[in-house]
Design a protein around this motif. Structure first.
Motif, mmCIF file in Angstrom:
data_model
loop_
_atom_site.group_PDB
_atom_site.id
_atom_site.type_symbol
_atom_site.label_atom_id
_atom_site.label_comp_id
_atom_site.label_asym_id
_atom_site.label_seq_id
_atom_site.Cartn_x
_atom_site.Cartn_y
_atom_site.Cartn_z
ATOM 1 N N LEU A 233 -16.108 -8.098 12.794
ATOM 2 C CA LEU A 233 -15.350 -8.310 11.565
ATOM 3 C C LEU A 233 -14.582 -7.050 11.189
ATOM 4 O O LEU A 233 -15.139 -5.955 11.133
ATOM 5 C CB LEU A 233 -16.296 -8.700 10.429
ATOM 6 N N HIS A 234 -13.280 -7.209 10.944
ATOM 7 C CA HIS A 234 -12.426 -6.082 10.555
ATOM 8 C C HIS A 234 -12.330 -6.082 9.034
ATOM 9 O O HIS A 234 -11.818 -7.034 8.434
ATOM 10 C CB HIS A 234 -11.042 -6.246 11.185
ATOM 11 N N VAL A 235 -12.818 -5.025 8.410
ATOM 12 C CA VAL A 235 -12.856 -4.925 6.949
ATOM 13 C C VAL A 235 -11.884 -3.853 6.482
ATOM 14 O O VAL A 235 -12.059 -2.668 6.781
ATOM 15 C CB VAL A 235 -14.281 -4.586 6.465
ATOM 16 N N ASN A 236 -10.860 -4.269 5.766
ATOM 17 C CA ASN A 236 -9.926 -3.327 5.134
ATOM 18 C C ASN A 236 -10.407 -3.012 3.723
ATOM 19 O O ASN A 236 -10.606 -3.922 2.922
ATOM 20 C CB ASN A 236 -8.519 -3.925 5.043
ATOM 21 N N LEU A 237 -10.581 -1.723 3.442
ATOM 22 C CA LEU A 237 -10.951 -1.301 2.095
ATOM 23 C C LEU A 237 -9.716 -0.717 1.421
ATOM 24 O O LEU A 237 -9.267 0.385 1.765
ATOM 25 C CB LEU A 237 -12.070 -0.254 2.153
ATOM 26 N N ALA A 238 -9.153 -1.461 0.480
ATOM 27 C CA ALA A 238 -7.961 -1.010 -0.240
ATOM 28 C C ALA A 238 -8.416 -0.116 -1.388
ATOM 29 O O ALA A 238 -8.855 -0.589 -2.436
ATOM 30 C CB ALA A 238 -7.171 -2.205 -0.757
ATOM 31 N N VAL A 239 -8.309 1.182 -1.162
ATOM 32 C CA VAL A 239 -8.787 2.185 -2.120
ATOM 33 C C VAL A 239 -7.667 3.198 -2.329
ATOM 34 O O VAL A 239 -7.142 3.753 -1.365
ATOM 35 C CB VAL A 239 -10.050 2.903 -1.597
ATOM 36 N N GLY A 240 -7.313 3.435 -3.595
ATOM 37 C CA GLY A 240 -6.125 4.246 -3.856
ATOM 38 C C GLY A 240 -4.902 3.517 -3.324
ATOM 39 O O GLY A 240 -3.996 4.123 -2.751
ATOM 40 N N TYR A 241 -4.900 2.197 -3.545
ATOM 41 C CA TYR A 241 -3.891 1.328 -2.933
ATOM 42 C C TYR A 241 -2.918 0.793 -3.979
ATOM 43 O O TYR A 241 -3.301 0.488 -5.113
ATOM 44 C CB TYR A 241 -4.575 0.149 -2.237
ATOM 45 N N GLY A 242 -1.678 0.640 -3.566
ATOM 46 C CA GLY A 242 -0.664 -0.046 -4.362
ATOM 47 C C GLY A 242 0.346 -0.667 -3.414
ATOM 48 O O GLY A 242 0.815 -0.004 -2.477
ATOM 49 N N GLY A 243 0.666 -1.933 -3.622
ATOM 50 C CA GLY A 243 1.584 -2.614 -2.721
ATOM 51 C C GLY A 243 2.976 -2.011 -2.703
ATOM 52 O O GLY A 243 3.596 -1.882 -1.637
ATOM 53 N N ARG A 244 3.487 -1.625 -3.868
ATOM 54 C CA ARG A 244 4.808 -1.006 -3.911
ATOM 55 C C ARG A 244 4.796 0.348 -3.195
ATOM 56 O O ARG A 244 5.724 0.671 -2.449
ATOM 57 C CB ARG A 244 5.264 -0.831 -5.361
ATOM 58 N N SER A 245 3.739 1.125 -3.429
ATOM 59 C CA SER A 245 3.630 2.423 -2.759
ATOM 60 C C SER A 245 3.542 2.242 -1.246
ATOM 61 O O SER A 245 4.097 3.051 -0.478
ATOM 62 C CB SER A 245 2.387 3.172 -3.258
ATOM 63 N N GLU A 246 2.848 1.211 -0.821
ATOM 64 C CA GLU A 246 2.718 0.958 0.619
ATOM 65 C C GLU A 246 4.078 0.695 1.260
ATOM 66 O O GLU A 246 4.376 1.210 2.346
ATOM 67 C CB GLU A 246 1.794 -0.238 0.860
ATOM 68 N N ILE A 247 4.918 -0.092 0.594
ATOM 69 C CA ILE A 247 6.250 -0.383 1.124
ATOM 70 C C ILE A 247 7.098 0.884 1.159
ATOM 71 O O ILE A 247 7.815 1.148 2.132
ATOM 72 C CB ILE A 247 6.925 -1.490 0.290
ATOM 73 N N VAL A 248 7.012 1.703 0.105
ATOM 74 C CA VAL A 248 7.735 2.977 0.079
ATOM 75 C C VAL A 248 7.289 3.857 1.237
ATOM 76 O O VAL A 248 8.110 4.456 1.948
ATOM 77 C CB VAL A 248 7.524 3.697 -1.272
ATOM 78 N N ASP A 249 5.978 3.952 1.450
ATOM 79 C CA ASP A 249 5.458 4.784 2.528
ATOM 80 C C ASP A 249 5.907 4.269 3.891
ATOM 81 O O ASP A 249 6.200 5.058 4.805
ATOM 82 C CB ASP A 249 3.932 4.835 2.478
ATOM 83 N N ALA A 250 5.972 2.945 4.041
ATOM 84 C CA ALA A 250 6.419 2.358 5.308
ATOM 85 C C ALA A 250 7.872 2.722 5.581
ATOM 86 O O ALA A 250 8.237 3.116 6.705
ATOM 87 C CB ALA A 250 6.246 0.844 5.274
#
Length: 257
Positions: A145-162
């Motif tokens: 099982l692959h478990v993603n822990l979204a910690v210090g996460y923000g969807g908008r920030s993720e897109i900016v970082d990408a």
């Protein structure tokens, strides 16, 4: 008031019946937004939200076992947002950070589970960032099982970082802005997200009756199905989860068509 846990023989019989009637095809990737931990603690008369967060963490560990038993391959848990880091009371935040670190360690000792931090490590307290880095590195070769822990996460920030990552890579290769603009695709952005290389979530579940996305997996959930549970996070039952999976199986997924 806290709901009856439903641990009696009739409940177990109902769960067994639901399991037998589960669809042959289950979601590949389930995202969970656990909500209502503070309300749960307040309703039970606790003097600290930490009681709710600790109970919610225990429930998430249990939830992951339900997913694993059903054959779901990827689960993303929304544990701490960028907004939480900025806006939560400092005492509550300190407790929550300790609880998340403890949960991450526990999950990394489950046989063959792969635990991955998704989010900005730079925004986290160093001790928590170190724990998340360590469990990610130690379980990287695991195939369960692959478990993603979204910690210090923000969807908008993720897109900016990408996008920043794409620009930096393109610049290293000596490309022009015109070439970058002409070549940029949604698939390219997807590859540079924190979850790059993973399938998007098929189903997003949120507890506590709230019906908001709250900056969680904004890009990845473009074609996801959503299921909202009235139960507060710590009160989530396996029957609630199985009903969500059964409901998902009845939906006609169009993927924008």
């Amino acid at each position: 008031m806290r709901r009856n846990e439903g641990r009696g023989p009739l409940y177990r019989l109902y769960i067994s019946r639901l399991r037998r009637r589960m669809p042959a095809t289950v979601p590949h990737h389930v995202a969970m937004m656990i909500d209502g931990n503070r309300r749960w603690a307040r309703q039970l008369g606790f003097d600290s939200a930490a009681h709710g967060h600790r109970a919610g963490a225990a429930k998430m560990h249990e939830f992951l076992r339900w997913c694993d038993d059903l054959g779901i391959q990827v689960v993303s848990l929304y544990l701490l947002s960028n907004d939480n880091l900025r806006k939560r009371d400092s005492r509550e935040l300190d407790d929550l950070i300790d609880i998340i670190a403890e949960l991450a360690r526990e999950l990394s000792h489950e046989p063959d589970w792969r635990v991955q931090h998704v989010g900005r490590s730079d925004d986290l307290p160093p001790a928590l960032a170190e724990v998340l880095h360590e469990v990610t590195a130690r379980t990287r070769s695991h195939t369960g099982l692959h478990v993603n822990l979204a910690v210090g996460y923000g969807g908008r920030s993720e897109i900016v970082d990408a996008v920043r990552s794409i620009i930096a890579k393109h610049d290293e290769q000596g490309g022009s802005l015109e070439e970058l603009a002409a070549s940029l695709t949604p698939e390219q952005i997807g590859e540079h997200l924190y979850t790059g290389g993973q399938a998007d979530p098929d189903l997003v579940i949120r507890t506590s009756g709230e019906q908001r996305l709250s900056d969680f997996l904004l890009w990845q959930s473009a074609h996801s199905e959503f299921y909202f549970v009235e139960a507060l996070g710590p009160d989530l039952r396996e029957v609630d989860f199985l009903r969500a999976i059964r409901d998902f199986a009845t939906r006609d997924r169009r993927f924008g068509q």
